[in-house]
Scaffold this motif. Sequence first.
Motif, PDB file in Angstrom:
ATOM      1  N   VAL A 186      17.216  -6.874-114.514  1.00  0.00           N
ATOM      2  CA  VAL A 186      16.626  -6.960-115.859  1.00  0.00           C
ATOM      3  C   VAL A 186      15.105  -7.073-115.785  1.00  0.00           C
ATOM      4  O   VAL A 186      14.381  -6.393-116.521  1.00  0.00           O
ATOM      5  N   SER A 187      14.590  -7.921-114.895  1.00  0.00           N
ATOM      6  CA  SER A 187      13.144  -8.129-114.802  1.00  0.00           C
ATOM      7  C   SER A 187      12.425  -6.884-114.297  1.00  0.00           C
ATOM      8  O   SER A 187      11.342  -6.543-114.786  1.00  0.00           O
ATOM      9  N   ILE A 188      13.017  -6.204-113.326  1.00  0.00           N
ATOM     10  CA  ILE A 188      12.395  -4.985-112.790  1.00  0.00           C
ATOM     11  C   ILE A 188      12.392  -3.877-113.854  1.00  0.00           C
ATOM     12  O   ILE A 188      11.386  -3.187-114.046  1.00  0.00           O
ATOM     13  N   GLY A 242       9.686 -14.267-118.966  1.00  0.00           N
ATOM     14  CA  GLY A 242      10.516 -15.219-119.704  1.00  0.00           C
ATOM     15  C   GLY A 242      11.913 -15.319-119.135  1.00  0.00           C
ATOM     16  O   GLY A 242      12.514 -16.401-119.088  1.00  0.00           O
ATOM     17  N   ASN A 243      12.444 -14.200-118.670  1.00  0.00           N
ATOM     18  CA  ASN A 243      13.777 -14.168-118.057  1.00  0.00           C
ATOM     19  C   ASN A 243      13.845 -15.077-116.834  1.00  0.00           C
ATOM     20  O   ASN A 243      14.768 -15.882-116.685  1.00  0.00           O
ATOM     21  N   VAL A 244      12.839 -14.976-115.955  1.00  0.00           N
ATOM     22  CA  VAL A 244      12.824 -15.772-114.728  1.00  0.00           C
ATOM     23  C   VAL A 244      12.655 -17.258-115.033  1.00  0.00           C
ATOM     24  O   VAL A 244      13.407 -18.099-114.521  1.00  0.00           O
ATOM     25  N   GLY A 262       8.079 -11.338-107.634  1.00  0.00           N
ATOM     26  CA  GLY A 262       7.288 -10.627-106.624  1.00  0.00           C
ATOM     27  C   GLY A 262       7.483  -9.131-106.721  1.00  0.00           C
ATOM     28  O   GLY A 262       6.511  -8.366-106.802  1.00  0.00           O
ATOM     29  N   THR A 263       8.741  -8.698-106.761  1.00  0.00           N
ATOM     30  CA  THR A 263       9.048  -7.261-106.845  1.00  0.00           C
ATOM     31  C   THR A 263       8.570  -6.670-108.165  1.00  0.00           C
ATOM     32  O   THR A 263       7.991  -5.578-108.196  1.00  0.00           O
ATOM     33  N   SER A 264       8.817  -7.391-109.271  1.00  0.00           N
ATOM     34  CA  SER A 264       8.417  -6.897-110.600  1.00  0.00           C
ATOM     35  C   SER A 264       6.913  -6.685-110.692  1.00  0.00           C
ATOM     36  O   SER A 264       6.448  -5.664-111.214  1.00  0.00           O
ATOM     37  N   SER A 265       6.134  -7.661-110.182  1.00  0.00           N
ATOM     38  CA  SER A 265       4.673  -7.556-110.285  1.00  0.00           C
ATOM     39  C   SER A 265       4.083  -6.552-109.295  1.00  0.00           C
ATOM     40  O   SER A 265       2.987  -6.031-109.515  1.00  0.00           O
TER      41      SER A 265
END
Length: 317
Positions: free
Chosen positions: A54-56, A69-71, A256-259
Amino acid sequence: MTYVLLVVGFALLIKGADFFVEGASKIASLLRVSPLLIGLTIVAFGTSSPEATVSILAALDGSAEVSLGNVIGSNIFNITLVVGITALINPLKVESATIRKEIPFTLLGSMVLLVVISDIALQGFSSNLITRSDGFIFLLIFTVFMYYIFEVARNNREQLDTEEITEKSSWGKNAIKTLLGLAAIIFGGEMVVRNSTEIAISLGMSETLVGLTIVAVGTSLPELVTSITAAIKKQSEIALGNIVGSNIFNILFVLGTSSVITPLPVNDKIFMDIFIMLFLNVVLLIFSRTRYCIGKIEGSILAISYVLYLIFIIIRN
């Protein structure tokens, strides 16, 4: 139809968690690895998959508020409601190594997150941003944590007693059961998140509130169901390891991966939620030091804390 798919998602989560915990705990026995370490790695990674997905996807779609917000929401949900309900079902035994290193590691991850998003306060920038460089820092710390976990597993392996397994099909059977359970958890989690978010947005909720509540709760359902299932099966080490490991995965790996994919702008409102997450991590550490067990009283306090937090963010937004 949306509500029907939501129920199907819940069913997949529950059955998938049952398969996953059973398979993972038996694999731990076969490998002569501590159930706590299995909880911190395999189970934690499996139940954090919805958060990661979801975050990615949110990062790729430019919805940074949902991603962050999810994390944050998921971690608060895990510390309060998941630990609370699990402890109410069956008190959670806390190994000394968990108190000394794993639980404080979640606190460290939260503090690093607070530092990297404080660009305005610390560097005088015009806005707060989780940059690609910050993302690589998270992934580097995550790599160090994984190295530590596998070193502990290797050093403890020969100290553990294990039953002789005579059934040749045990390895294959348990591996298939674990993979099927993981697939059901991920697919069920996706169905729950997608349909619950659709319902929430149709009711006029803001993106930040959706990320902190519906999406956070939806992606944390695997942790909740898996930990409850583990507690019922008297696998309290897997239950606690799953929660602690998932929180570490969420901050270091997921963010980390998302950013790294795309820098994440930070909404000013999220700072209060991060401070709440830091405070709750300290509370969890204190509770875990009392008799090396998180009992029903501590569980009740944590569960009530989530209800109060939920009321707070609904009023705030």
